[in-house]
Design a protein around this motif. Structure first.
Motif, short mmCIF file in Angstrom:
data_model
loop_
_atom_site.label_atom_id
_atom_site.label_comp_id
_atom_site.label_asym_id
_atom_site.label_seq_id
_atom_site.Cartn_x
_atom_site.Cartn_y
_atom_site.Cartn_z
N ARG A 36 39.24 42.53 32.97
CA ARG A 36 40.07 41.73 33.86
C ARG A 36 39.25 41.35 35.08
O ARG A 36 38.25 41.99 35.40
N THR A 76 44.76 40.07 35.03
CA THR A 76 45.44 40.51 33.81
C THR A 76 44.37 40.89 32.77
O THR A 76 43.35 40.22 32.65
N GLU A 128 47.65 41.33 28.59
CA GLU A 128 48.54 42.41 29.01
C GLU A 128 49.33 42.99 27.83
O GLU A 128 50.55 43.13 27.91
#
Ligand code: GTQ
Ligand code: FE2
Length: 358
Positions: free
Chosen positions: A104, A142, A124
């Motif tokens: 991320r 994310t 996610e």
């Protein structure tokens, strides 16, 4: 030149400039003023030229913890890095069986799928299977990893706000401890939010990005064709913004994504605005005129429209042309720096002064 007040000798004035410089100070009247000095150039990349190279990159490297992603960046010739001053766009290849490991980062990313099926991006924990014309969001911070379970090479266009986030000195990056993050569901965000007009009543959607992160081509194309029968913009023809179903606004805080149809034999009027854009010709053929330069484009090509550049699009064929784009409009609007101007001369069409040869 500077106006001398006659209070110091030329030698004393010279000494003043030397002293200010060694003190780390700069005399404002000697330097540049508040004027525009754009470095981003209008530019186009040919699919015909890029496609064999991105495919060939599969024989050069494989994504692992060293390489992280196998991408070829659309480098603007006016910049050291990036496609515009705020955005970077790149072609990514993922071969059958490959995994681009989970990580991320604070820069926000979008994927616009160009070719292949059988691969998915996990965002996610939500597995999003990608098909051509799909838009997948991986918002700031994310977790995401890409995996190809199919038997075809997958190619997509990445769009990120890296140059902007770097300028703001807010770039952070973290690797997930494993190559793949745990799967929570398959197509969850789409099942919850893709309807656009109905959403789960109990869910808190007070997050800084769209709770929907997978926009399927079928729905996108249907929406575009419906609008084409009803209305259009004189500057962008049948243009639609992918929207955050919770707010109706842009999908991401820094990036807007558009899909637009230039209908057969339509010539849009020129305008300019302070946002910049990277276009992909998803379907059809036509040309754009950017600051008087004519860019002929074919299916698969990529195009940059810099900030404050006059631009107009034309479809010279009898078939629909479809353009996808990423734009930095949300940044400009949220900082009250967005402005727009129509080209009023010559019925809204720029005289062509040169032709882009690539
Ligand atoms: O697929 O996660 O083009 O992290 C650049 C950085 C793609 C990705 C890019 C990335 C990715
Ligand atoms: Fe990434």
């Amino acid at each position: 030149m500077t106006q001398l007040l006659g209070r110091v000798s030329p030698e004393e004035e010279q000494q003043f400039y030397e002293n200010t410089e060694s003190a780390g100070l700069r005399a404002s009247w000697m330097g540049r003023r508040l004027e525009r000095k754009p470095q981003v150039e209008p530019f186009a990349w040919r699919w015909e030229q890029a496609r064999p190279l991105i495919l060939r990159s599969g024989d050069i490297v494989t994504p692992d913890r060293d390489v992280e992603r196998r991408v070829l960046t659309l480098k603007n010739p006016g910049l050291d890095y990036g496609t515009t001053h705020t955005m970077v766009s790149a072609l990514q290849l993922l071969l059958p069986g490959e995994n681009a490991p989970a990580h991320r980062h604070t820069p926000t990313a979008i994927r616009w799928v160009l070719q292949g099926t059988g691969a998915y991006t996990t965002v996610e924990g939500d597995k999003c299977y990608m098909e051509p014309g799909d838009l997948v969001l991986t918002p700031s911070w994310t977790w995401h990893d890409h995996n190809n379970e199919g038997n075809e090479p997958m190619i997509w266009l990445d769009g990120l706000d890296v140059p902007l986030v770097n300028t703001l000195d807010a770039t952070f990056f973290e690797q997930y401890p494993e190559d793949q993050q745990p799967i929570v569901g398959v197509g969850e965000s789409a099942r919850k939010y893709a309807s656009g007009t109905l959403r789960p009543a109990w869910e808190d959607t007070n997050i800084p990005y769209s709770p929907l992160w997978h926009y399927k081509w079928e729905q996108t194309h249907a929406a575009l064709r419906n609008l084409a029968q009803t209305d259009s913009s004189p500057f962008d023809d049948v243009a639609m913004e992918f929207s955050d179903p919770a707010t109706g606004g842009p999908v991401l805080r820094t990036l807007a994504c558009w899909i637009q149809m230039i209908r057969p034999n339509v010539n849009t009027r020129a305008h300019r605005h302070t946002s910049s854009a990277v276009y992909q010709v998803f379907k059809g053929q036509g040309h754009s005129v950017i600051n008087g330069q004519r860019f002929d484009w074919d299916e698969g090509d990529f195009l940059v429209v810099p900030s404050w550049a006059w631009h107009e699009h034309a479809n010279d064929t009898d078939d629909e042309a479809i353009l996808f784009s990423i734009q930095d409009i949300p940044v400009m609007k949220s900082l009250s720096l967005y402005r727009e101007e129509p080209y009023t001369e010559n019925a809204g069409h720029q005289p062509i002064t040169s032709v882009f040869e690539g």
